[in-house]
Scaffold this motif. Sequence first.
Motif, PDB file in Angstrom:
ATOM      1  N   ASP A  36       0.044   1.868  -8.425  1.00  0.00           N
ATOM      2  CA  ASP A  36      -1.182   2.456  -8.978  1.00  0.00           C
ATOM      3  C   ASP A  36      -1.196   2.331 -10.500  1.00  0.00           C
ATOM      4  O   ASP A  36      -1.439   3.282 -11.222  1.00  0.00           O
ATOM      5  CB  ASP A  36      -1.309   3.915  -8.541  1.00  0.00           C
ATOM      6  CG  ASP A  36      -2.739   4.421  -8.637  1.00  0.00           C
ATOM      7  OD1 ASP A  36      -3.641   3.587  -8.857  1.00  0.00           O
ATOM      8  OD2 ASP A  36      -2.955   5.634  -8.505  1.00  0.00           O
ATOM      9  N   GLU A  79      -5.348   4.213  -0.582  1.00  0.00           N
ATOM     10  CA  GLU A  79      -4.322   4.757   0.300  1.00  0.00           C
ATOM     11  C   GLU A  79      -4.095   3.779   1.453  1.00  0.00           C
ATOM     12  O   GLU A  79      -4.898   2.876   1.695  1.00  0.00           O
ATOM     13  CB  GLU A  79      -4.759   6.125   0.838  1.00  0.00           C
ATOM     14  CG  GLU A  79      -4.914   7.190  -0.238  1.00  0.00           C
ATOM     15  CD  GLU A  79      -3.619   7.441  -0.989  1.00  0.00           C
ATOM     16  OE1 GLU A  79      -2.547   7.474  -0.336  1.00  0.00           O
ATOM     17  OE2 GLU A  79      -3.664   7.587  -2.227  1.00  0.00           O
ATOM     18  N   ARG A  80      -3.004   3.991   2.190  1.00  0.00           N
ATOM     19  CA  ARG A  80      -2.661   3.097   3.300  1.00  0.00           C
ATOM     20  C   ARG A  80      -3.807   3.049   4.316  1.00  0.00           C
ATOM     21  O   ARG A  80      -4.221   4.078   4.847  1.00  0.00           O
ATOM     22  CB  ARG A  80      -1.375   3.596   3.935  1.00  0.00           C
ATOM     23  CG  ARG A  80      -0.921   2.810   5.139  1.00  0.00           C
ATOM     24  CD  ARG A  80       0.528   3.080   5.457  1.00  0.00           C
ATOM     25  NE  ARG A  80       1.329   1.957   5.032  1.00  0.00           N
ATOM     26  CZ  ARG A  80       2.324   1.439   5.763  1.00  0.00           C
ATOM     27  NH1 ARG A  80       2.659   1.969   6.899  1.00  0.00           N
ATOM     28  NH2 ARG A  80       3.001   0.392   5.331  1.00  0.00           N
ATOM     29  N   ASP A 128       0.829  -1.210   0.000  1.00  0.00           N
ATOM     30  CA  ASP A 128       0.000   0.000   0.000  1.00  0.00           C
ATOM     31  C   ASP A 128       0.862   1.259   0.000  1.00  0.00           C
ATOM     32  O   ASP A 128       0.400   2.323   0.381  1.00  0.00           O
ATOM     33  CB  ASP A 128      -0.960  -0.001   1.193  1.00  0.00           C
ATOM     34  CG  ASP A 128      -0.230  -0.152   2.525  1.00  0.00           C
ATOM     35  OD1 ASP A 128       1.011  -0.188   2.524  1.00  0.00           O
ATOM     36  OD2 ASP A 128      -0.916  -0.236   3.558  1.00  0.00           O
TER      37      ASP A 128
END
Lengths: 58, 782
Positions: free
Chosen positions: B589, B597-598, B583
């Motif tokens: 991406d 997102e994380r 992540d």
Amino acid sequence: MNIAENQQVSMTEWLSELRRRPLGEIPVARAVDVTRTVLRHRDDAEGGVEVARFGSVA
Amino acid sequence: MPTSGSPGTAWPISQYVLKVHSRCDLACDHCYVYEHADQSWRGRPMVMDARTVAAVAERIAEHAATHRLRRVSVVLHGGEPLLLGPDRMRQVLAVLRRRITPVSHLDLLMQSNGVRLSEPYCDLFAEYDVRVGISLDGDRAANDRHRRFANGASSHPQVLRGIGLLRTPAYRRLFAGILCTVDVRNDPIAVYEALRAVRPPRLDLLLPHATWANPPYRPAGRATPYADWLLAVHERWTADGRPMPIRLFDSLRSTAAGGHSGSEWVGLDPADLVVVETDGTWEQVDSLKTAYDGAAATGLSVFTHTVDEVSRLPEIALRQTGLAGLSAQCRTCPVVTQCGGGLFAHRYRESNGFDNPSAYCADLKELIVSLSARHDVEPPVTAPVDQDGTDLPDGLLDRIAAGRTDADAVRFLAESQLAITRAMLVEVADGTPVTERTGWEALVRLDREAPDAVEETLRHPYVRVWAVDARRQLGTDSAAAAQLSCVAAAAAVRAGANVELDVPMRAGVLHLPSLGAVTVPEPVTGAAVLTVEPGRWRLRHAAGTTLVSFDGDLHATAPQVTGGRWQANRRLAFAGTTILFEDLDPHRDCHDWKAAERPDASTLARWGEVLAGAWSSIEADLPHQAAAVRAGLRAVVPLVDDPTGTLRSSTARQAFASVGVALADASATAVMIAHEFQHSVLGALLDLCDLFAPSPAVRLTVGWRSDPRPVEGVLQGTYAHLTITEMWRQRASREAPGGPAHQRHEQFRTWTADAADALLGSGALTPAGNRFVRRLAAALTP
């Protein structure tokens, strides 16, 4: 087999040789050939991967 | 054979041109919007208002959701889109991102004359990830021929200033390329040299719009002046070592080999593009404005009509039909698969509309024939590609085809993938200026001294994703290869070695692939110096120094950090061991769905439960493939959830052994992982062996999609569904007859069998592909 000396080896043999050779000793021309071959149909290809309709049937 | 384009059918549309401003601050005399036949701009609002933008975004999102489009492109266009001003532009971008991004990966682009490009604009485009193409016709003399202000003044200095902004390190990634309209009165070499000098990531050379009713300018006595002009550029470009992609030449090279053109200018690719004018009316591709007044009109509006209704229009459907949509003369032409009849608008004649060859027919034919002759004497691709499966280890093709991929087969593919990544690194390093090779030199040294550490780093799936991108940017972006230093740094950390490297920081983050990321307090973008020693690093950057120290194993202890923070890659329990939960890596991406997102701690814990449960399900439902998944799968990338709750998963072609998945329950996640892992396996096999011949004009109908698909897509889908069929067969065996698992098994079995039949009847499979699909089909009945 030494890929720098033999033009007739197969792709899998080429890759095996690339795997064994130290990075600094891989001939650039061979690396470029392998890269170009691997990406031969795919630089601009679309539709490579299908979507399963999980939402409706799975 | 089924083909796309039948009138009355709704076809997926993935590209949208939004006319956000209908006026322009230049008065180019070759502009099709203002200077050609169509004059509809006179009656349009100057600006696309907020209500219209919201309606467009809604229509696109609705269509993307209906057709499950993984990727949608929206091009902001005009007129001149920068006339909107940054505030209005922000509103447009915010609405598009907010509505479309949750549904589909949104590529935002803008085509501009560049005159008003500014740092505030570039910051805005960086924030919303908008890539900017600039129109420039060459050197000053060439550009001044047409591209002037209304008072006759040159726009050349302002355009170069705008391009200069896009070439700075902070904005370089926003630079999409240059669009140049050819004028045969300009010196082709001077034009080429001027465009090369600004180092665009891509160059488009466009023929000026013309039709049979309004023929192209041709100097007296010259039959094919446009072909001559383009061939002169091609010769110089080739002699220069092709320093940047030129789309027309690349398209013709690709179609010569039977591939896609990737362009509506040549080839037989479907043109799935529509335009929205400032008042919200849907229009066909706007180059049609060159043909006659109202040529692009549809009579439909975003306020009253869906994209499906637009795509059903016969004139839109016609653009999907490839060869069948061309004139009789074109269909019998020997170069038709490369030419594709040229740009649709250029075929117009008053007497019979668009049922003609291009007004540039003679030039296109001469260009294609001459380029084909040149390609014949260029060095061919020398690595032989197996079309029979005979170069593969004994039985490998059959085992993989039958869905019986074992751990040994996956390891063979993984070793091949590692070798390919090594080849790509060599190519990227070779294209990097000697002064910027510290990362490569360190990696070469580490490969000798600590090969296991280098190997483990290079097996990270997103190293190859970066390498493919960097390879494309060689010669145009000197920063493209900078990530090599990050790869070397990650290997050095693993090896416990000493290195000092120039490394790239982006927005205050230094990412070390497969390990984690250092974030410094300021959003620094640019070069930094990283000193790696066993147990500690020092990062000197524009905002100060960051120190990271740890005791022994980086993953076993929380490092001490001063002047920043460290985010380690995390691993989750899976298959009796752990798997990377990726992540952080910016190159993750690349999936068609946006990477999440994380997640916070509680969401991560949920992921842990889901992946553990998914593995149990894979063991139970795919007993003969579980070992392959355990041996092969290296990473899971969390994806952004579908807003409607639909399951979502993805495989990125260049990221072997990594799958993207949106959070779902364990049972569904097992199906998605198994499905995507099949794609990964087949992708790796296709690197080694041709299972089909590229056939852009061939589209096959499958049960799981409404739109006919290209051969590779159908092959991938069929192969993935083989495994899903098997999973539902196993699940059905544990429930009473007639239950939902039985129904799903039958559904997938039928789809897969029918698709295998379509592939076998397509004529597109190689001998190896034929064998592969026959084995696949046979495996459907255990």
